[in-house]
Design a protein around this motif. Structure first.
Motif, PDB file in Angstrom:
ATOM      1  N   SER A 140      63.239   5.843  19.256  1.00 42.97           N
ATOM      2  CA  SER A 140      62.557   5.474  18.016  1.00 42.97           C
ATOM      3  C   SER A 140      63.501   5.566  16.819  1.00 42.97           C
ATOM      4  CB  SER A 140      61.369   6.401  17.765  1.00 42.97           C
ATOM      5  OG  SER A 140      60.516   6.411  18.868  1.00 42.97           O
TER       6      SER A 140
ATOM      7  N   HIS B 177      52.729  -1.474  20.952  1.00 45.95           N
ATOM      8  CA  HIS B 177      53.978  -1.640  20.216  1.00 45.95           C
ATOM      9  C   HIS B 177      54.804  -2.798  20.751  1.00 45.95           C
ATOM     10  CE1 HIS B 177      52.884   2.311  18.616  1.00 45.95           C
ATOM     11  NE2 HIS B 177      53.588   1.918  17.568  1.00 45.95           N
TER      12      HIS B 177
ATOM     13  N   HIS C 263      49.657   5.600   9.693  1.00 47.05           N
ATOM     14  CA  HIS C 263      50.673   4.723  10.271  1.00 47.05           C
ATOM     15  C   HIS C 263      50.038   3.456  10.834  1.00 47.05           C
ATOM     16  CE1 HIS C 263      53.905   3.301  12.898  1.00 47.05           C
ATOM     17  NE2 HIS C 263      53.105   3.436  13.952  1.00 47.05           N
TER      18      HIS C 263
ATOM     19  N   PHE D  18      49.061   9.612  12.072  1.00 42.76           N
ATOM     20  CA  PHE D  18      49.019   8.476  12.998  1.00 42.76           C
ATOM     21  C   PHE D  18      47.993   7.452  12.539  1.00 42.76           C
ATOM     22  CE2 PHE D  18      45.744  10.705  15.716  1.00 42.76           C
ATOM     23  CZ  PHE D  18      44.840   9.670  15.839  1.00 42.76           C
TER      24      PHE D  18
ATOM     25  N   ALA E  13      55.859   7.159  11.243  1.00 44.09           N
ATOM     26  CA  ALA E  13      55.995   7.156  12.704  1.00 44.09           C
ATOM     27  C   ALA E  13      57.109   8.101  13.144  1.00 44.09           C
ATOM     28  CB  ALA E  13      56.279   5.736  13.203  1.00 44.09           C
TER      29      ALA E  13
END
Ligand code: HEM
Ligand SMILES: [Cu+2]
Lengths: 650, 203
Positions: A491, A409, A94, A91, A67
């Protein structure tokens, strides 16, 4: 009083007190052998639970690094750190890693470790199956990551829509690795689910009736029932995709009467309940953990327990909300939309119960408390954005934008990662006999919490501004650059917080303060065992009369007290007690299986078999298949020790 | 002073006795998940057929001359294994051997006939979506039949070795239960692929 004598169909179990001699006897019976062979053969649920936890944390780190690479690429407009193909693979890998190899297995790990301790049992119902589910999980992770390492990771998102997954658009082994890997992983999930269900129905201490269960148990049980029924849908979908690709079938090919939308139906019939399966047990951790630090029982136990089940029941019926943008008829959209919004009700019950518990309690602000309490905030944010996308017109606007990335998320990190980290702070002392460091813990909490919100709140904004998800870059003219930079910085801050958490674990394993049996003064049965618990868990079978066996003197809810010091000894062999489904009355004495290498061998055989299928290599497929079949015959061969047969007389 | 709860159990069964034991719950869980699997296969068939155009089915009138007797044979084999299971319960080893042997034979005949049934089809697995579904669903079922036959062979062997008694027979009961499942699920497969075209589905 007669003792249990193997071979006799009935016996009166001897009742006695917990003594050091008894413990020594049980230790000798239950202990796993040393050495590599002993390690590969262990069927102890605590050992298996820890392996699950460690493996899924490793995969969390791997998925997290992926990520971060994505966020580096998106930190500014028009960057070219990653090629579009690499971005696709990263992605997708992930998502696959986080959803399938971390979020669900971590919960299985905690539940595996905690269930028998919370239920007052000596092990799960099927210890060998338990070992099998771990080894297959590991095999599937190895299989999927082999694909990634040879440059053939999934490249079509975690939900892998056709037709892009089909051979004509997607040559290369990427999709074959993903498809077969998911079928393999499905086996692990399924056998694990069956084990949890039967354990719940049979392996509870006398008196641990259905209304005395910890909420974590309700959560995992609900998730397991769902998994048992929906995992075949996704395994089948992936298997069909593989056949379409390799054997020319036409399941998803419109030109031959197939339906690309069939993929979406099968996937989301599984996928939606699965989303609950990876949050309900985590919500259970909060429901069980918060009260410990609020110094009072959970408010609204019954409502929360029933809400858990209701969420899943509704959850079976709403898969279509992932398909609002596919052109289905309007009436069916309205129906599914209403049901999706309705699901918010039981979730809201849980939120109110937690808030009330904090409100009416006397909170002790430990690191674990912070993680559990902050989860409520994140849950509300993720829930609101979820209700928004549950409404059809809004979903049409937002689907495939970064808004969805923000939503998922908040749900997954908010309702899975935060509770799981909180649960680690809570139960690490039980598992290791040492406390995690509180100072470092607070640092890790605030870094994670602030970093997470800094990184993921602005994602809602860029989504509303129209930034699509799953794009490897964006042009500078759109003006998305500064916000994306903030997202990337957030992040990384979040990742640093996670790193501090792992540093804390490693450091505390060696030098954490030693703790007693019940460092947090918790109410449930696992706190009655030593830290770490002995291999047999409880020396005598406890008798339970309430939901909070260790808080009974304080709560004074009734005159009778749970009895942890005297009970059935069951010390003449590897014995455990089976009880009835609802009231947990003693039902049967079980001979538990000894450690065995067969689950490991079976998993290795399956791994060979799946590589054989992937490479269409006939010898490898045959070796794997035959070895697997032989392992199964060995497994099910009726055993005298398990009283599955009579001593042969023919 | 509060009183401590006590559990003073009477005599309890030890290990699996009769058809009871945790192993039975395990078998039921297996059947639930396998039943769901077949449910999704049939869902796929009805979904693709329901949203496909006219002439979607692989054959408007599937030939029943082999399939129907074969279905009856499979259902009868369920009765036979039920009788063998009862014999085990009664301690009648001869009948149990005879019964499991006969079920094994009937199941094998079913598998062979199904093989010829496949051979006789005019279309291959890649001909159309309906054809793929037909072969894969019946293929899944065949895989279950093969597993079932291995189980039946083992039951025969274990009965022959004298492993089972009226008390210790959970393995036999579970094996028989699995065979009932294999037979029961075929009814749904058969109805879907052989009978619904006559009712007009997918035509
Ligand atoms: C450091 C923490 C994390 C960061 C920075 C992060 C970042 C990202 C990014 C940048 C994407 C791709 C968005 C796109 O281009 O469409 C993504 C997708 C995704 N993430 Fe995360 N993520 C993190 C943790 C997690 C966790 C813990 C989970 C699950 C438990 C998770 C689940 C997903 C899923 C399911 C997707 C969708 C993949 C797809 O589109 O197929 N992420 N994440
Ligand atoms: Cu959903």
């Amino acid at each position: 009083m007669t003792a249990v004598a193997p071979g006799k169909p009935r016996a009166v179990p001897e009742v006695g007190r917990d003594t050091p001699e008894l413990r020594a006897r049980l230790q000798a019976i239950w202990e796993s052998r040393r050495g590599l062979l002993g390690w590969l053969s262990s069927v102890d649920h605590k050992e298996i639970g820890l392996r699950y936890i460690v493996t899924s944390f490793v995969l969390l780190v791997i998925g997290g690094v992926e990520a971060l690479a994505l966020r580096l690429q998106l930190a500014g407009p028009d960057l070219s750190l990653l090629t579009p193909e690499q971005y696709n693979i990263l992605f997708s890998t992930h998502g696959m890693t986080m959803i399938f190899l971390y979020a669900s297995p971590i919960l299985s790990g905690f539940s595996n470790y905690l269930w028998p301790l919370m239920l007052g049992g000596r092990d799960m119902a099927f210890p060998r199956l338990n070992a099998l589910s771990y080894w297959i999980y590991l095999a599937a992770a190895v299989f999927l990551y082999t694909g990634f390492l040879v440059g053939a990771g999934p490249n079509d998102g975690w939900f892998n829509y056709v037709p892009y997954g089909e051979l004509q658009y997607n040559p290369g082994l990427n999709q074959d690795y993903y498809a077969l890997g998911m079928v393999l992983l499905g086996l692990s999930t399924t056998v694990g689910a069956a084990n949890f269900i039967v354990t719940l129905l049979r392996m509870r201490a006398p008196g641990m009736s259905i209304n005395n269960l910890p909420i974590l148990v309700w959560g995992t049980m609900t998730a397991s029932v769902a998994n048992l029924i929906v995992v075949p849908a996704v395994s089948l979908a992936f298997f069909m995709l593989w056949l379409d690709r390799q054997f020319g079938t036409q399941f998803f090919q419109p030109q031959a009467g197939g339906q690309p939308l069939l993929w979406q139906h099968l996937f989301w019939m599984f996928g939606h309940p699965w989303v609950y399966a990876i949050v309900l047990p985590a919500m259970g951790m909060v429901s069980d953990g918060l009260p410990i630090f609020c110094r009072r029982p959970l408010v609204g136990y019954t409502a929360v327990a029933l809400g858990t089940v209701a969420t899943m029941l509704l959850g079976f019926g709403v898969w279509v909300h992932h398909m609002f943008a596919t052109g289905l008829p309007g009436l069916s959209l309205s129906f599914f939309s209403a049901a999706s919004i309705l699901i918010a009700v039981p979730s809201a019950i849980a939120v109110f119960a937690w808030i009330a518990t904090i409100w009416l309690g006397r909170p002790v602000v430990t690191t674990a408390f912070l993680f559990f309490a902050s989860m409520i905030v994140l849950f509300v944010i993720g829930g609101v954005s979820g209700v928004m996308t549950g409404s059809v017109p809004v979903d049409w606007q937002l689907t495939d934008t970064y808004f969805v990335v923000a939503h998922l998320h908040y749900v997954l990190i908010g309702i899975n990662v935060f509770p799981v980290v909180g649960a680690t702070y809570l139960w690490f002392p039980k598992m290791t006999g040492r406390l995690l460091d509180e100072r470092l813990g607070k640092w890790s909490f605030w870094t994670m919490f602030l970093g997470f919100n800094l990184g993921f709140l602005p994602m809602h904004l860029v989504g509303l501004w129209g930034m699509p998800r799953r794009v490897y870059t964006y042009p500078a003219e759109l003006g998305l650059g500064p916000t994306n930079l903030i997202i990337s910085i957030g992040s990384f801050v979040f990742a640093v917080g996670v790193l501090l958490f792992f540093v804390n674990i490693v450091a505390s394993l060696r030098s954490g303060a030693r703790c007693g049996d019940n460092p947090w003064d918790g109410p449930s049965l696992e706190w009655a065992t030593s830290s770490p618990p002995p291999p047999y868990n409880f020396a005598v079978v406890p008798t339970i009369v309430s939901r909070h066996p260790l808080w009974e003197d304080r709560l004074q809810e009734r005159d009778e007290r749970s009895n942890l010091g005297e009970g059935m000894l069951l010390d003449q062999g590897k014995l455990a007690l089976a009880t009835s489904s609802l009231d947990a009355e003693p039902l049967r004495i079980l001979e538990m299986p000894e450690d065995t290498i067969i689950p490991f061998l079976l998993s290795v055989s399956l791994l060979l078999l799946f590589f054989g299928l992937l490479l269409k290599n006939v010898p490898l497929t045959l070796i794997g298949g035959i070895a697997g079949a032989l392992s199964l015959v060995g497994w099910f061969w009726p055993r005298l020790g398990l009283l599955e047969r009579e001593a042969a007389h023919g | 002073m509060a009183e401590l709860a006590e559990t003073r159990p009477a005599a309890l069964p030890v290990g699996p006795t009769g058809s009871e034991g945790v192993g039975r719950s395990g078998m039921l869980a297996l059947i639930a998940t396998e039943g769901a699997l077949f449910g999704y296969l049939l869902f796929s068939y009805y979904y693709n057929g329901g949203s496909g155009g006219p002439n979607w089915v692989a054959e408007a009138r599937p030939d029943l001359r082999l399939a129907l007797p074969n279905t009856i044979l499979l259902l009868l084999s369920s009765l036979v294994i039920w009788r063998a299971e009862k014999a085990t319960r009664l301690g009648d080893r001869r009948t149990a051997l005879l019964g499991s042997g006969l079920t094994l034979l009937m199941g094998t005949v079913f598998a062979v006939v199904q093989w010829f049934e496949w051979k006789a089809k005019s279309y291959g697995i890649g001909a159309s979506s309906a054809a793929s579904l037909y072969y894969v669903t019946t293929g899944f079922h065949m895989a279950h039949v093969v597993v079932g036959l291995i189980v039946l062979a083992l039951l025969f062997l274990w009965t022959w070795l004298g492993y089972f008694s009226p008390v210790r027979r959970i393995v036999f009961t579970n094996g028989a239960l699995y065979w009932h499942f294999v037979d029961g699920v075929w009814l749904f497969v058969f109805t879907t692929y052989y009978l619904t075209p006559y009712l007009g589905f997918g035509r």
